[in-house]
Design a protein around this motif. Sequence first.
Motif, PDB file in Angstrom:
ATOM      1  N   GLY A  92       0.821  -1.206   0.000  1.00 20.89           N
ATOM      2  CA  GLY A  92       0.000   0.000   0.000  1.00 20.89           C
ATOM      3  C   GLY A  92       0.845   1.241   0.000  1.00 20.89           C
ATOM      4  N   SER A  93       0.309   2.297  -0.560  1.00 21.39           N
ATOM      5  CA  SER A  93       0.986   3.583  -0.565  1.00 21.39           C
ATOM      6  C   SER A  93       0.071   4.612   0.090  1.00 21.39           C
ATOM      7  CB  SER A  93       1.361   3.993  -1.991  1.00 21.39           C
ATOM      8  OG  SER A  93       0.220   4.040  -2.825  1.00 21.39           O
ATOM      9  N   HIS A  94       0.405   5.886  -0.075  1.00 22.07           N
ATOM     10  CA  HIS A  94      -0.333   6.969   0.579  1.00 22.07           C
ATOM     11  C   HIS A  94      -1.555   7.302  -0.275  1.00 22.07           C
ATOM     12  CE1 HIS A  94       0.367   9.467   4.104  1.00 22.07           C
ATOM     13  NE2 HIS A  94      -0.114  10.515   3.466  1.00 22.07           N
ATOM     14  N   GLU A  95      -2.599   6.467  -0.151  1.00 23.19           N
ATOM     15  CA  GLU A  95      -3.730   6.609  -1.065  1.00 23.19           C
ATOM     16  C   GLU A  95      -5.015   6.108  -0.411  1.00 23.19           C
ATOM     17  OE1 GLU A  95      -2.655   4.282  -4.400  1.00 23.19           O
ATOM     18  OE2 GLU A  95      -2.905   2.365  -3.367  1.00 23.19           O
ATOM     19  N   TRP A  96      -6.152   6.542  -0.985  1.00 22.29           N
ATOM     20  CA  TRP A  96      -7.445   6.283  -0.368  1.00 22.29           C
ATOM     21  C   TRP A  96      -7.879   4.829  -0.447  1.00 22.29           C
ATOM     22  CZ3 TRP A  96      -9.935   8.804   3.145  1.00 22.29           C
ATOM     23  CH2 TRP A  96      -9.608  10.161   3.340  1.00 22.29           C
ATOM     24  N   SER A  97      -7.439   4.094  -1.434  1.00 22.65           N
ATOM     25  CA  SER A  97      -7.817   2.685  -1.480  1.00 22.65           C
ATOM     26  C   SER A  97      -7.284   1.948  -0.252  1.00 22.65           C
ATOM     27  CB  SER A  97      -7.306   2.030  -2.765  1.00 22.65           C
ATOM     28  OG  SER A  97      -5.896   2.114  -2.847  1.00 22.65           O
ATOM     29  N   TYR A  98      -6.095   2.337   0.193  1.00 28.09           N
ATOM     30  CA  TYR A  98      -5.515   1.736   1.395  1.00 28.09           C
ATOM     31  C   TYR A  98      -6.296   2.161   2.639  1.00 28.09           C
ATOM     32  CZ  TYR A  98      -2.113   0.592   5.022  1.00 28.09           C
ATOM     33  OH  TYR A  98      -1.509   0.090   6.158  1.00 28.09           O
ATOM     34  N   TRP A  99      -6.589   3.455   2.769  1.00 31.33           N
ATOM     35  CA  TRP A  99      -7.276   3.950   3.972  1.00 31.33           C
ATOM     36  C   TRP A  99      -8.727   3.478   4.034  1.00 31.33           C
ATOM     37  CZ3 TRP A  99      -4.969   9.012   1.935  1.00 31.33           C
ATOM     38  CH2 TRP A  99      -3.610   9.073   2.256  1.00 31.33           C
ATOM     39  N   ASP A 100      -9.375   3.333   2.895  1.00 25.97           N
ATOM     40  CA  ASP A 100     -10.744   2.835   2.883  1.00 25.97           C
ATOM     41  C   ASP A 100     -10.792   1.407   3.429  1.00 25.97           C
ATOM     42  OD1 ASP A 100     -13.578   2.999   2.141  1.00 25.97           O
ATOM     43  OD2 ASP A 100     -13.067   1.541   0.601  1.00 25.97           O
ATOM     44  N   ALA A 101      -9.779   0.613   3.106  1.00 21.20           N
ATOM     45  CA  ALA A 101      -9.728  -0.752   3.629  1.00 21.20           C
ATOM     46  C   ALA A 101      -9.373  -0.760   5.112  1.00 21.20           C
ATOM     47  CB  ALA A 101      -8.713  -1.577   2.829  1.00 21.20           C
ATOM     48  N   GLU A 102      -8.395   0.060   5.498  1.00 25.02           N
ATOM     49  CA  GLU A 102      -7.916   0.008   6.882  1.00 25.02           C
ATOM     50  C   GLU A 102      -8.883   0.623   7.884  1.00 25.02           C
ATOM     51  OE1 GLU A 102      -5.540  -1.611   8.324  1.00 25.02           O
ATOM     52  OE2 GLU A 102      -4.856  -2.458   6.421  1.00 25.02           O
ATOM     53  N   ILE A 103      -9.683   1.598   7.477  1.00 27.00           N
ATOM     54  CA  ILE A 103     -10.635   2.155   8.440  1.00 27.00           C
ATOM     55  C   ILE A 103     -11.656   1.089   8.835  1.00 27.00           C
ATOM     56  CG2 ILE A 103     -12.273   3.109   6.762  1.00 27.00           C
ATOM     57  CD1 ILE A 103     -11.170   4.636  10.160  1.00 27.00           C
ATOM     58  N   GLN A 104     -11.916   0.150   7.962  1.00 23.18           N
ATOM     59  CA  GLN A 104     -12.813  -0.952   8.319  1.00 23.18           C
ATOM     60  C   GLN A 104     -12.179  -1.837   9.397  1.00 23.18           C
ATOM     61  OE1 GLN A 104     -14.896  -2.781   4.780  1.00 23.18           O
ATOM     62  NE2 GLN A 104     -13.503  -1.429   3.658  1.00 23.18           N
ATOM     63  N   ASN A 105     -10.879  -2.040   9.299  1.00 20.24           N
ATOM     64  CA  ASN A 105     -10.180  -2.805  10.330  1.00 20.24           C
ATOM     65  C   ASN A 105     -10.152  -2.052  11.655  1.00 20.24           C
ATOM     66  OD1 ASN A 105      -9.454  -5.093   8.727  1.00 20.24           O
ATOM     67  ND2 ASN A 105      -7.888  -3.846   7.740  1.00 20.24           N
ATOM     68  N   VAL A 106     -10.006  -0.738  11.584  1.00 15.45           N
ATOM     69  CA  VAL A 106     -10.036   0.074  12.803  1.00 15.45           C
ATOM     70  C   VAL A 106     -11.394  -0.055  13.491  1.00 15.45           C
ATOM     71  CG1 VAL A 106     -10.014   2.441  13.690  1.00 15.45           C
ATOM     72  CG2 VAL A 106      -8.285   1.714  12.031  1.00 15.45           C
ATOM     73  N   LEU A 107     -12.468   0.043  12.732  1.00 10.90           N
ATOM     74  CA  LEU A 107     -13.802  -0.036  13.313  1.00 10.90           C
ATOM     75  C   LEU A 107     -14.056  -1.402  13.953  1.00 10.90           C
ATOM     76  CD1 LEU A 107     -15.800   1.808  10.507  1.00 10.90           C
ATOM     77  CD2 LEU A 107     -15.249   2.693  12.777  1.00 10.90           C
ATOM     78  N   LYS A 108     -13.543  -2.468  13.360  1.00 12.94           N
ATOM     79  CA  LYS A 108     -13.667  -3.796  13.959  1.00 12.94           C
ATOM     80  C   LYS A 108     -12.855  -3.907  15.247  1.00 12.94           C
ATOM     81  CE  LYS A 108     -14.301  -6.021   9.459  1.00 12.94           C
ATOM     82  NZ  LYS A 108     -13.658  -6.862   8.415  1.00 12.94           N
ATOM     83  N   TRP A 109     -11.763  -3.165  15.313  1.00 14.73           N
ATOM     84  CA  TRP A 109     -10.821  -3.225  16.444  1.00 14.73           C
ATOM     85  C   TRP A 109     -11.289  -2.395  17.644  1.00 14.73           C
ATOM     86  CZ3 TRP A 109      -8.143   1.280  17.909  1.00 14.73           C
ATOM     87  CH2 TRP A 109      -7.120   1.110  18.835  1.00 14.73           C
ATOM     88  N   LEU A 110     -12.086  -1.366  17.383  1.00 22.42           N
ATOM     89  CA  LEU A 110     -12.526  -0.497  18.470  1.00 22.42           C
ATOM     90  C   LEU A 110     -13.247  -1.288  19.565  1.00 22.42           C
ATOM     91  CD1 LEU A 110     -13.972   2.662  16.642  1.00 22.42           C
ATOM     92  CD2 LEU A 110     -11.799   2.488  17.877  1.00 22.42           C
ATOM     93  N   PRO A 111     -12.977  -0.979  20.827  1.00 20.06           N
ATOM     94  CA  PRO A 111     -13.618  -1.696  21.927  1.00 20.06           C
ATOM     95  C   PRO A 111     -15.033  -1.164  22.203  1.00 20.06           C
ATOM     96  CG  PRO A 111     -12.102  -0.077  22.829  1.00 20.06           C
ATOM     97  CD  PRO A 111     -11.933  -0.033  21.323  1.00 20.06           C
ATOM     98  N   LEU A 112     -15.893  -1.303  21.216  1.00 18.00           N
ATOM     99  CA  LEU A 112     -17.268  -0.841  21.366  1.00 18.00           C
ATOM    100  C   LEU A 112     -18.031  -1.771  22.292  1.00 18.00           C
ATOM    101  CD1 LEU A 112     -18.010   0.049  17.632  1.00 18.00           C
ATOM    102  CD2 LEU A 112     -17.560   1.654  19.495  1.00 18.00           C
ATOM    103  N   ARG A 113     -18.895  -1.187  23.092  1.00 20.08           N
ATOM    104  CA  ARG A 113     -19.622  -1.963  24.082  1.00 20.08           C
ATOM    105  C   ARG A 113     -21.045  -2.288  23.645  1.00 20.08           C
ATOM    106  NH1 ARG A 113     -17.462  -1.411  29.549  1.00 20.08           N
ATOM    107  NH2 ARG A 113     -15.356  -0.561  29.383  1.00 20.08           N
ATOM    108  N   GLY A 114     -21.342  -2.050  22.374  1.00 18.95           N
ATOM    109  CA  GLY A 114     -22.663  -2.383  21.860  1.00 18.95           C
ATOM    110  C   GLY A 114     -23.695  -1.327  22.222  1.00 18.95           C
ATOM    111  N   ALA A 115     -24.945  -1.605  21.913  1.00 18.60           N
ATOM    112  CA  ALA A 115     -26.022  -0.651  22.142  1.00 18.60           C
ATOM    113  C   ALA A 115     -26.213  -0.418  23.626  1.00 18.60           C
ATOM    114  CB  ALA A 115     -27.317  -1.180  21.527  1.00 18.60           C
ATOM    115  N   ARG A 116     -26.571   0.833  23.974  1.00 12.55           N
ATOM    116  CA  ARG A 116     -26.804   1.209  25.367  1.00 12.55           C
ATOM    117  C   ARG A 116     -28.227   1.678  25.538  1.00 12.55           C
ATOM    118  NH1 ARG A 116     -21.414   1.925  24.727  1.00 12.55           N
ATOM    119  NH2 ARG A 116     -20.092   1.751  26.545  1.00 12.55           N
TER     120      ARG A 116
END
Length: 259
Positions: free
Chosen positions: A235-259
């Motif tokens: 990957g380089s400094h480009e949106w195709s890379y960030w579009d894929a990685e932000i999905q990994n970030v969202l999966k990684w976030l310690p979300l506690r589900g609906a409140r």
Amino acid sequence: MALIHCDFFAETLGLSTSATVLLPRSAQARTASRKARRLPVLYLLHGLSDDHTVWQRRTSIERYVDPLNLAVVMPAVGRSYYCDMAHGLKYWTFLSEELPRLMQSFFPLSARREDTFAAGLSMGGMGAMKLGLTHPERFAAVASLSGAIDPLSSVRRHATDRPVEMRDIFGDPRKLAGGPNDLFAMAARLRRAGERLPRLFLCCGEQDFLWEDNVRLKSHLEKLGVPFTWRQGPGSHEWSYWDAEIQNVLKWLPLRGAR
């Protein structure tokens, strides 16, 4: 999901500025009920040449966030490197102090550490990491995507094409080491003090011009014994890379589900 283009006056900056905000469908019910707990929030930061609309325009962030019951705040900070500029506006104070207060007053957003996250790309990666390392008591997790995480390296990189801009932002480069924008020193101080750090996520493409800076931070955190998540690959400094990685970030976030 609600998409809100928010224009407001920032006292810290002395001017009107903007943010793009995503709110889940549950926000309406939360607003109507005073007893309902507030929404977890991700402060999602843009890069040097972009603005508050770019994540929405260049990725499918709205679709990715929709099932997560997560609010997203995307502020505009110009070409500030998320700093209180040496010769310019106090964008760091705006980002870290005024913006959260304003957003919490406008929308049903949580102020609790366990509900508060930050992420960003390039310049925004530095901003997100700086939020987490400056205020570990306020952020549960922060993520840097292809982060411009070493200001001194940025100053050197732009020594010929943008020296005045770099000096206006950071001031005397000889004073950067150990200062409020030195992520390496900040992580070391927190570790020595035994502070509880937020969860950290770092990723960078192997063809990115910021690859070496990110690998140095990775090695630094390993030497300090700081736990973190690291992702690398093509990957380089480009949106195709960030579009894929932000999905990994969202999966990684310690979300506690609906409140």
